[in-house]
Design an enzyme around this catalytic site. Structure first.
Site, PDB file in Angstrom:
ATOM      1  N   ARG A 247       0.880  -1.121  -0.094  1.00 31.41           N
ATOM      2  CA  ARG A 247      -0.175  -0.087   0.065  1.00 31.41           C
ATOM      3  C   ARG A 247       0.934   1.220  -0.017  1.00 31.41           C
ATOM      4  O   ARG A 247       1.846   1.077   0.711  1.00 31.41           O
ATOM      5  CB  ARG A 247      -0.904   0.070   1.339  1.00 31.41           C
ATOM      6  CG  ARG A 247      -2.082  -0.973   1.222  1.00 31.41           C
ATOM      7  CD  ARG A 247      -3.020  -0.522   0.166  1.00 31.41           C
ATOM      8  NE  ARG A 247      -4.326  -1.242   0.152  1.00 31.41           N
ATOM      9  CZ  ARG A 247      -4.559  -2.527  -0.616  1.00 31.41           C
ATOM     10  NH1 ARG A 247      -3.588  -3.010  -1.298  1.00 31.41           N
ATOM     11  NH2 ARG A 247      -5.675  -3.094  -0.188  1.00 31.41           N
ATOM     12  N   GLU A 276      -2.991   7.353  -4.656  1.00 32.92           N
ATOM     13  CA  GLU A 276      -3.726   7.003  -5.886  1.00 32.92           C
ATOM     14  C   GLU A 276      -5.301   6.994  -6.161  1.00 32.92           C
ATOM     15  O   GLU A 276      -5.847   6.883  -5.166  1.00 32.92           O
ATOM     16  CB  GLU A 276      -3.302   5.499  -6.202  1.00 32.92           C
ATOM     17  CG  GLU A 276      -3.626   4.444  -5.168  1.00 32.92           C
ATOM     18  CD  GLU A 276      -3.130   3.013  -5.671  1.00 32.92           C
ATOM     19  OE1 GLU A 276      -3.903   2.218  -5.951  1.00 32.92           O
ATOM     20  OE2 GLU A 276      -2.054   2.837  -5.447  1.00 32.92           O
ATOM     21  N   HIS A 297      -0.771  -0.100 -10.223  1.00 32.55           N
ATOM     22  CA  HIS A 297      -1.529  -0.940  -9.327  1.00 32.55           C
ATOM     23  C   HIS A 297      -2.109  -2.391  -9.942  1.00 32.55           C
ATOM     24  O   HIS A 297      -2.923  -2.530  -9.845  1.00 32.55           O
ATOM     25  CB  HIS A 297      -2.655  -0.240  -8.313  1.00 32.55           C
ATOM     26  CG  HIS A 297      -2.801  -0.841  -7.155  1.00 32.55           C
ATOM     27  ND1 HIS A 297      -3.444  -0.263  -6.176  1.00 32.55           N
ATOM     28  CD2 HIS A 297      -2.943  -2.029  -6.694  1.00 32.55           C
ATOM     29  CE1 HIS A 297      -3.393  -0.853  -5.005  1.00 32.55           C
ATOM     30  NE2 HIS A 297      -3.457  -2.180  -5.399  1.00 32.55           N
TER      31      HIS A 297
END
Length: 335
Positions: A247, A276, A297
């Site tokens: 993360r 993000e 991602h």
């Protein structure tokens, strides 16, 4: 018209076709065909009338939204491994069960982590970008001093978070000749340590000061927010690289950017970002300069993992409405 014998299930993002088809057979399902993220207003509207909400990690389901949920909403069946986007405690107070889809992303995320461990020191993205974006005659062929990277064989990898994904990364790293070091809340069992020839560091600071590559593989929790802080980034040697597929908020991104800009660390491979989907423009400039490899991602983005996640969502919903405890229930106070 919805079949009253089936729970009304609202899905916030587009899922694999086979998963959506199965949901359509079992539930009164409302799908997101255009895959546009739900606004907060649309989330609130869905939670006011649904029996089940199926959000993803891009949906923030906070206490305020949960408090305004309708009386029918009894289950939030998150299509995600992490559950930091859902206020589980607030859901419990409202009598809403929360589930997730754990243990299906391990191998895919570990593959992507290892890909970044290779890509950053060996300058793979730079080389690919040069050929794809340049004139045909700009590359003059092999040269003994051109595009030199760094060897990873024999280097020391420091894994922050030795859970399932961290352990899977360690197995891959050992096969590539890396020395495995790790920091974790708890030491792994002796058999795993022996298999991986892994060195445990009780002190994260001491490990960071001694490794060549750092791989961040811990979950996002209040305790891990900016775990890799400005102070800890300063412990890394100038030749060190950092990779994050966990993360974005585990690393103090602004501090990391300053380290990269000032050549205080050698490079970064990032699949996740602190804010993000917004990407810091300075990171984009660093990527252009060859100091960072940035991915959108996609660490768990395989068809197999998404189908497995969908299957878990379906099982959680069916089990709940059959009157049983869902297998992937997230208990309050556990994140």
């Amino acid at each position: 018209m919805n079949n009253p014998r089936k729970p009304v299930v609202v899905v916030t993002r587009k899922l694999p076709a086979s998963v959506e088809a199965r949901m359509g057979e079992l539930f009164s399902v409302e799908l997101n065909h255009d895959d546009r993220p739900f606004s907060r207003e649309r989330l609130a509207e869905a939670m006011a009338r649904a029996d089940v909400l199926v959000p993803t990690l891009t949906d923030t389901i906070d206490a305020q939204l949960i408090e305004k949920a309708g009386p029918k909403l009894k289950l939030i069946a998150s299509f995600s491994n992490g559950i930091d986007n859902v206020d589980v405690d607030a859901a419990a107070r409202k009598g809403i069960t929360v589930t997730n889809t754990p243990n299906v992303l391990t191998e895919d995320t570990a593959d992507m982590t290892m890909a970044l461990v290779l890509a950053v020191p060996r300058r793979l993205a730079e080389g690919a970008r040069l050929l794809a974006g340049s004139a045909p005659d700009s590359w003059q062929g092999w040269s003994p001093t051109w595009m030199l990277g760094r060897r990873i064989w024999g280097k020391r990898l420091g894994i922050v978070g030795m859970g399932r994904i961290g352990t899977a990364v360690a197995r891959r790293a050992k096969a590539f000749g890396l020395s495995v070091n790790y920091h974790n809340r708890n030491r792994v069992n002796p058999e795993t340590e022996a298999e991986l020839e892994a060195t445990y560091w009780d002190s994260l600071d001491q490990m960071l000061a001694r490794v060549d590559i750092v791989s961040v593989n811990c979950p996002s929790t209040p305790a891990t927010y900016h775990l890799i802080s400005a102070r800890r980034l300063a412990l890394l040697r100038p030749e060190a690289y950092i990779v994050n597929t966990a993360r974005g908020d585990v690393i103090d991104e602004a501090a990391m950017i300053r380290c990269l800009e000032d050549d205080r660390i050698a490079g970064a491979g990032l699949d996740v970002f602190e804010n993000e989907p917004a990407i810091n423009p300075r990171l984009l400039e660093l990527a252009k300069a060859g100091k960072a490899v940035l991915l959108p991602h996609m660490g768990s983005a395989t068809l197999e993992s998404r189908i497995d996640m969908g299957d878990k969502v379906i099982i959680n919903i069916r089990t709940f409405f059959d009157g049983h405890r869902p297998p992937n229930r997230v208990l309050p106070g556990r994140i």
